[in-house]
Design an enzyme around this catalytic site. Structure first.
Site, PDB file in Angstrom:
ATOM      1  N   ASP A 176      86.498 -26.129  47.754  1.00  0.00           N
ATOM      2  CA  ASP A 176      87.726 -26.079  48.545  1.00  0.00           C
ATOM      3  C   ASP A 176      87.355 -25.580  49.936  1.00  0.00           C
ATOM      4  OD1 ASP A 176      90.167 -25.211  49.774  1.00  0.00           O
ATOM      5  OD2 ASP A 176      91.089 -25.103  47.789  1.00  0.00           O
TER       6      ASP A 176
ATOM      7  N   TYR B 217     102.567 -29.196  60.487  1.00  0.00           N
ATOM      8  CA  TYR B 217     101.385 -30.069  60.549  1.00  0.00           C
ATOM      9  C   TYR B 217     100.904 -30.193  61.999  1.00  0.00           C
ATOM     10  CZ  TYR B 217      98.669 -34.385  59.677  1.00  0.00           C
ATOM     11  OH  TYR B 217      97.681 -35.342  59.584  1.00  0.00           O
TER      12      TYR B 217
ATOM     13  N   THR C 166      96.091 -44.556  54.361  1.00  0.00           N
ATOM     14  CA  THR C 166      95.506 -43.723  53.308  1.00  0.00           C
ATOM     15  C   THR C 166      96.662 -43.062  52.547  1.00  0.00           C
ATOM     16  OG1 THR C 166      95.484 -41.649  54.516  1.00  0.00           O
ATOM     17  CG2 THR C 166      93.610 -43.125  54.919  1.00  0.00           C
TER      18      THR C 166
HETATM   19  N1  LIG Z   1      96.109 -41.094  57.462  1.00  0.00           N
HETATM   20  C1  LIG Z   1      96.717 -40.787  58.613  1.00  0.00           C
HETATM   21  O1  LIG Z   1      97.653 -41.475  59.073  1.00  0.00           O
HETATM   22  C2  LIG Z   1      96.245 -39.588  59.398  1.00  0.00           C
HETATM   23  C3  LIG Z   1      96.709 -39.459  60.717  1.00  0.00           C
HETATM   24  C4  LIG Z   1      96.289 -38.360  61.458  1.00  0.00           C
HETATM   25  C5  LIG Z   1      95.426 -37.432  60.916  1.00  0.00           C
HETATM   26  N2  LIG Z   1      95.007 -37.599  59.627  1.00  0.00           N
HETATM   27  C6  LIG Z   1      94.093 -36.593  59.097  1.00  0.00           C
HETATM   28  O2  LIG Z   1      92.934 -37.243  58.626  1.00  0.00           O
HETATM   29  C7  LIG Z   1      92.297 -36.420  57.635  1.00  0.00           C
HETATM   30  C8  LIG Z   1      91.962 -37.280  56.427  1.00  0.00           C
HETATM   31  O3  LIG Z   1      93.165 -37.664  55.819  1.00  0.00           O
HETATM   32  P1  LIG Z   1      93.315 -39.009  54.998  1.00  0.00           P
HETATM   33  O4  LIG Z   1      94.187 -39.877  55.798  1.00  0.00           O
HETATM   34  O5  LIG Z   1      91.983 -39.510  54.587  1.00  0.00           O
HETATM   35  O6  LIG Z   1      94.176 -38.445  53.747  1.00  0.00           O
HETATM   36  P2  LIG Z   1      93.842 -38.365  52.184  1.00  0.00           P
HETATM   37  O7  LIG Z   1      94.953 -37.599  51.585  1.00  0.00           O
HETATM   38  O8  LIG Z   1      93.558 -39.735  51.665  1.00  0.00           O
HETATM   39  O9  LIG Z   1      92.467 -37.550  52.097  1.00  0.00           O
HETATM   40  C9  LIG Z   1      92.402 -36.159  52.280  1.00  0.00           C
HETATM   41  C10 LIG Z   1      91.300 -35.618  51.378  1.00  0.00           C
HETATM   42  O10 LIG Z   1      91.182 -34.214  51.640  1.00  0.00           O
HETATM   43  C11 LIG Z   1      91.028 -33.553  50.380  1.00  0.00           C
HETATM   44  N3  LIG Z   1      91.452 -32.159  50.498  1.00  0.00           N
HETATM   45  C12 LIG Z   1      92.719 -31.697  50.656  1.00  0.00           C
HETATM   46  N4  LIG Z   1      92.724 -30.364  50.660  1.00  0.00           N
HETATM   47  C13 LIG Z   1      91.431 -29.964  50.524  1.00  0.00           C
HETATM   48  C14 LIG Z   1      90.791 -28.706  50.475  1.00  0.00           C
HETATM   49  N5  LIG Z   1      91.504 -27.558  50.569  1.00  0.00           N
HETATM   50  N6  LIG Z   1      89.456 -28.638  50.320  1.00  0.00           N
HETATM   51  C15 LIG Z   1      88.734 -29.798  50.229  1.00  0.00           C
HETATM   52  N7  LIG Z   1      89.291 -31.017  50.239  1.00  0.00           N
HETATM   53  C16 LIG Z   1      90.619 -31.112  50.403  1.00  0.00           C
HETATM   54  C17 LIG Z   1      91.898 -34.355  49.436  1.00  0.00           C
HETATM   55  O11 LIG Z   1      91.576 -34.105  48.070  1.00  0.00           O
HETATM   56  C18 LIG Z   1      91.618 -35.776  49.875  1.00  0.00           C
HETATM   57  O12 LIG Z   1      90.530 -36.338  49.198  1.00  0.00           O
HETATM   58  C19 LIG Z   1      93.288 -35.300  57.334  1.00  0.00           C
HETATM   59  O13 LIG Z   1      92.886 -34.141  58.037  1.00  0.00           O
HETATM   60  C20 LIG Z   1      94.605 -35.827  57.890  1.00  0.00           C
HETATM   61  O14 LIG Z   1      95.476 -34.785  58.256  1.00  0.00           O
HETATM   62  C21 LIG Z   1      95.385 -38.660  58.868  1.00  0.00           C
END
Ligand SMILES: NC(=O)c1ccc[n+]([C@@H]2O[C@H](COP(=O)([O-])OP(=O)(O)OC[C@H]3O[C@@H](n4cnc5c(N)ncnc54)[C@H](O)[C@@H]3O)[C@@H](O)[C@H]2O)c1
Length: 268
Positions: free
Chosen positions: A76, A172, A207
């Site tokens: 984590d 957020y 995602t």
């Molecule tokens: N998808 C979007 O539209 C978007 C837009 C802007 C920013 N983001 C950011 O991009 C990053 C990746 O997100 P994503 O889109 O791949 O989402 P996602 O939910 O598919 O992946 C996030 C991953 O982080 C892991 N995770 C969560 N909490 C955790 C912790 N405490 N320790 C370790 N792992 C942990 C989850 O298990 C998951 O595998 C994130 O920081 C998200 O905020 C995403």
């Protein structure tokens, strides 16, 4: 970039799925060895599913090769001792760490911040900002343990929500703005070390976290976000991964302290 172009080691945090999984795959395809880290379980404070251990292990099997392994590790990002163990494993296995890329993140909101359950506010701030701080505190000393001349990279994921006032996502946005501020400060702290610190700010990327955003906004599907972008489609996780891997490679050497939008023109 050819497969033989680089031979370096990265730790990707939040790797089980989404942008982290795409980043892990692209790193492995372009010659990096990767320790792929994820908590691999749901966060009891949040109502949606996170990545699983099975996803993480399948990623490691599919993306890794004998020359450029991908090793799955459950940790984590908010747990400093757990992350120390993970980074230590990467150093033991690969002989050092050249890039720490944290993509771990969660989302919550859908109501004004004063109406959010306190545990959800805490989860967003803990993971989306606190977890990046922990990754920097644990990961950057490993980058500094590489001998000079160094070319280490600390990379995090912020969001368009950091720079635009998005309703129902104030917690957020606060955490993500913190990430952009963090990398600017880190870049200054890393002056003269050869190590850079940057973030990437995706727009709406296809995602599972975007599916949860759609649910928070009461939308039928995440595809409804596509119209916010000048490119009039959602961003693919591979496109965000491409920016992260580019910044991690030699081309990123002169870039530090920035937040790079990969937002399809959302901020226009
Ligand atoms: N998808 C979007 O539209 C978007 C837009 C802007 C920013 N983001 C950011 O991009 C990053 C990746 O997100 P994503 O889109 O791949 O989402 P996602 O939910 O598919 O992946 C996030 C991953 O982080 C892991 N995770 C969560 N909490 C955790 C912790 N405490 N320790 C370790 N792992 C942990 C989850 O298990 C998951 O595998 C994130 O920081 C998200 O905020 C995403």
């Amino acid at each position: 970039m050819s497969r033989a172009a680089v031979s370096r080691a990265a730790v990707v945090i939040g790797a089980a799925r989404g942008i982290g999984a795409a980043t892990t795959r692209l790193l492995a395809e372009t010659g990096w060895s990767v320790l792929a880290v994820d908590r691999g379980s749901d966060d009891p404070r949040l109502p949606y599913a996170l990545g699983s251990v099975r996803m993480l292990e399948e990623l490691a099997t599919e993306a890794g090769s004998p020359a450029h392994p991908v090793v799955a590790r459950v940790a984590d990002t908010c747990d400093e001792a757990g992350l120390v163990g993970a980074i230590g494993e990467a150093e033991d296995r690969f002989g050092g760490v050249d890039a720490v890329i944290t993509t771990a993140g969660v989302i919550a909101g859908g109501v004004p911040i004063w109406e959010m359950p306190a545990a959800q506010v805490e989860a967003v701030l803990d993971v989306d900002l606190g977890g990046v701080v922990v990754a920097a505190r644990v990961g950057i000393p490993a980058l500094l343990r590489r001998p000079e001349p160094r070319s280490g990279r600390f990379l995090a994921v912020s969001s368009t929500a950091a720079s635009r006032g998005l309703p129902m996502l104030a917690a957020y946005g606060a955490a993500k703005a913190g990430v952009a501020g963090l990398v600017r400060g880190l870049a200054a702290e890393l002056r003269g070390t050869g190590i850079t610190a940057n973030s990437v700010s995706p727009g709406s990327t296809a995602t599972p976290i975007l599916d949860e955003s759609a649910r928070l906004y009461g939308l039928d599907a995440a595809s409804a976000f596509a119209g916010q972008h000048a490119i009039e489609r959602l961003i693919r996780p591979e496109e965000v991964a491409a920016a992260l891997v580019w910044l991690a490679g030699p081309a990123g050497a002169a870039i530090t302290g920035i937040d790079l939008p990969v937002d399809g023109g959302l901020a226009l």
